[in-house]
Design a protein around this motif. Structure first.
Motif, PDB file in Angstrom:
ATOM      1  N   GLY A 266       6.705   8.240  -4.777  1.00 34.97           N
ATOM      2  CA  GLY A 266       6.346   8.873  -4.877  1.00 34.97           C
ATOM      3  C   GLY A 266       6.772   9.378  -6.832  1.00 34.97           C
ATOM      4  O   GLY A 266       6.269  10.042  -7.759  1.00 34.97           O
ATOM      5  N   ARG A 267       8.242   8.696  -6.877  1.00 31.75           N
ATOM      6  CA  ARG A 267       7.991   8.484  -8.591  1.00 31.75           C
ATOM      7  C   ARG A 267       7.704   7.559  -8.522  1.00 31.75           C
ATOM      8  O   ARG A 267       8.072   7.405  -9.914  1.00 31.75           O
ATOM      9  CB  ARG A 267       9.836   8.143  -8.193  1.00 31.75           C
ATOM     10  N   ARG A 268       7.416   6.710  -8.125  1.00 29.76           N
ATOM     11  CA  ARG A 268       5.922   5.877  -8.720  1.00 29.76           C
ATOM     12  C   ARG A 268       5.287   5.823  -8.718  1.00 29.76           C
ATOM     13  O   ARG A 268       4.332   5.165  -9.744  1.00 29.76           O
ATOM     14  CB  ARG A 268       6.776   4.264  -7.834  1.00 29.76           C
ATOM     15  N   VAL A 269       4.666   6.471  -7.821  1.00 34.08           N
ATOM     16  CA  VAL A 269       2.830   6.698  -8.064  1.00 34.08           C
ATOM     17  C   VAL A 269       2.695   8.484  -7.362  1.00 34.08           C
ATOM     18  O   VAL A 269       3.436   9.045  -6.825  1.00 34.08           O
ATOM     19  CB  VAL A 269       2.190   6.294  -6.952  1.00 34.08           C
ATOM     20  N   TRP A 270       1.407   8.800  -7.757  1.00 38.07           N
ATOM     21  CA  TRP A 270       1.259  10.304  -7.021  1.00 38.07           C
ATOM     22  C   TRP A 270       0.905  10.428  -5.955  1.00 38.07           C
ATOM     23  O   TRP A 270       0.099   9.874  -5.125  1.00 38.07           O
ATOM     24  CB  TRP A 270      -0.181  10.133  -7.600  1.00 38.07           C
ATOM     25  N   LEU A 271       1.492  11.234  -5.223  1.00 39.22           N
ATOM     26  CA  LEU A 271       1.930  12.022  -3.537  1.00 39.22           C
ATOM     27  C   LEU A 271       1.515  13.752  -4.217  1.00 39.22           C
ATOM     28  O   LEU A 271       1.748  13.737  -4.450  1.00 39.22           O
ATOM     29  CB  LEU A 271       2.941  11.380  -3.195  1.00 39.22           C
TER      30      LEU A 271
ATOM     31  N   LYS B  90       0.839  -0.797   0.325  1.00 39.76           N
ATOM     32  CA  LYS B  90      -0.175  -0.267   0.191  1.00 39.76           C
ATOM     33  C   LYS B  90       0.758   1.005  -0.042  1.00 39.76           C
ATOM     34  O   LYS B  90       0.967   1.890   0.718  1.00 39.76           O
ATOM     35  CB  LYS B  90      -0.912  -0.056   1.459  1.00 39.76           C
ATOM     36  N   LEU B  91       1.520   1.759  -0.909  1.00 45.78           N
ATOM     37  CA  LEU B  91       2.186   3.155  -1.035  1.00 45.78           C
ATOM     38  C   LEU B  91       1.813   4.003  -0.711  1.00 45.78           C
ATOM     39  O   LEU B  91       2.872   4.921  -0.063  1.00 45.78           O
ATOM     40  CB  LEU B  91       2.734   2.427  -2.954  1.00 45.78           C
ATOM     41  N   ARG B  92       0.469   4.712  -1.031  1.00 40.97           N
ATOM     42  CA  ARG B  92       0.820   5.814  -0.593  1.00 40.97           C
ATOM     43  C   ARG B  92       0.512   5.454   0.656  1.00 40.97           C
ATOM     44  O   ARG B  92       0.717   6.661   1.653  1.00 40.97           O
ATOM     45  CB  ARG B  92      -0.788   6.061  -1.283  1.00 40.97           C
ATOM     46  N   ASP B  93       0.011   5.172   1.903  1.00 46.35           N
ATOM     47  CA  ASP B  93      -0.058   4.217   2.822  1.00 46.35           C
ATOM     48  C   ASP B  93       0.553   5.012   3.745  1.00 46.35           C
ATOM     49  O   ASP B  93       1.503   5.665   4.632  1.00 46.35           O
ATOM     50  CB  ASP B  93      -1.320   3.587   3.517  1.00 46.35           C
ATOM     51  N   TYR B  94       1.863   3.756   2.796  1.00 48.40           N
ATOM     52  CA  TYR B  94       3.603   3.669   3.440  1.00 48.40           C
ATOM     53  C   TYR B  94       4.232   5.242   3.985  1.00 48.40           C
ATOM     54  O   TYR B  94       5.362   5.390   3.951  1.00 48.40           O
ATOM     55  CB  TYR B  94       4.112   2.774   2.438  1.00 48.40           C
ATOM     56  N   ALA B  95       3.694   5.556   2.396  1.00 38.26           N
ATOM     57  CA  ALA B  95       4.752   7.141   2.410  1.00 38.26           C
ATOM     58  C   ALA B  95       4.619   7.883   3.201  1.00 38.26           C
ATOM     59  O   ALA B  95       5.008   8.956   3.952  1.00 38.26           O
ATOM     60  CB  ALA B  95       4.599   7.368   0.788  1.00 38.26           C
TER      61      ALA B  95
END
Length: 283
Positions: free
Chosen positions: A140-145, A105-110
């Motif tokens: 942030g380079r992989r998904v929109w943040l 869960k990349l956004r949550d992880y960020a």
């Protein structure tokens, strides 16, 4: 608004009353409703109640397998604010980081990484803070943040390291342009003021101070953020030897109490606590 938060709390409590805490099928719904109530308490500035409520169930084993557990752990950043909470808060956040990373869960992880950057930045563990910031930047380079907090935290972390370079100002200025959240903008402008003071850019610092003065008179602003900005404006005025203005600002911020970092603020207000209690975030 406080009215919406109060309504959310009432609705959550109403639905919670209908659940059976011994029924395993109700566990996920119960945790989600508890999080709604917790969010309402925190947004209503009811910090003492939010902290007490959070600690009453954060370690409840019934929630250990819930999909919402990472969110519960992430709330540590919002609810654990006392001087002796920092270690425990970081432990919960690091558990949240491990869970969200494992679940991809990349956004949550960020989001958790950014919270850890801020928490660790209050200590001497700047290398750990740097590592989590790098992780968030990689996501942030992989998904929109949302970029403002990434940019601002990169700048502030450099300032904590004593690296007051032009690049830090540029990052803060970019963050300000991209940010639409009123409180985030206040904190970013506060750090821009600090950068100008540290670099003796007095004309620019004066311009930023005027902007902050216009905004900070609003007493509805979050108490802790208002206190931070008023304190830094006081330091700016003292730096300029404007004693009357500085004293007025001191009177304003010293009357504010949010419950957050009180040992530090006592040190600043009365010199009654050891200087080692001072978090790095307030310069």
């Amino acid at each position: 608004s406080s009215g919406q938060a109060a309504r959310g709390i009432r609705l959550a409590e109403s639905y919670l009353a209908q659940l059976d805490p011994l029924n395993p099928e109700h566990v996920d719904a119960e945790l989600c409703l508890r999080l709604v109530k917790l969010h309402g308490l925190r947004n209503s500035n009811r910090l003492v109640e939010a902290r007490k409520y959070y600690l009453s169930f954060v370690d409840d084993r019934r929630f250990s397998g819930s999909p919402s557990l990472p969110t519960l752990l992430r709330y540590a950043d919002l609810c654990l604010y006392e001087d002796n909470d920092l270690k425990r808060c970081n432990q919960y956040l690091q558990r949240a980081a491990a869970l969200t990373k494992a679940a991809n869960k990349l956004r949550d992880y960020a989001s958790v990484c950014i919270a850890l950057v801020q928490q660790l930045g209050y200590t001497e563990k700047l290398d750990e803070a740097e590592a989590f910031l790098v992780e968030a930047e990689e996501v942030g380079r992989r998904v929109w943040l949302q970029q403002p907090m990434l940019l601002a935290n990169r700048a502030v972390l450099s300032m904590y390291r004593g690296q007051v370079e032009r690049e830090s100002l540029q990052l803060l200025q970019q963050a300000l342009v991209l940010s639409y959240d009123r409180l985030d903008r206040l904190l970013i402008q506060n750090n821009i003021l600090i950068w100008h003071v540290l670099t003796d850019s007095i004309q620019q610092a004066t311009s930023v101070a005027h902007v902050l003065y216009e905004q900070i008179e609003d007493v509805s602003i979050d108490t802790e953020i208002r206190r931070i900005v008023l304190y830094n404006l006081e330091q700016f005025e003292r730096n300029q030897e404007n004693a009357n203005a500085a004293n007025e600002l001191y009177e304003k911020w010293s009357m504010l109490h949010s419950g957050i970092d009180e040992a530090y603020w006592t040190y600043r207000r009365d010199r009654q606590a050891p200087a080692s209690t001072a978090p790095r975030r307030y310069r």
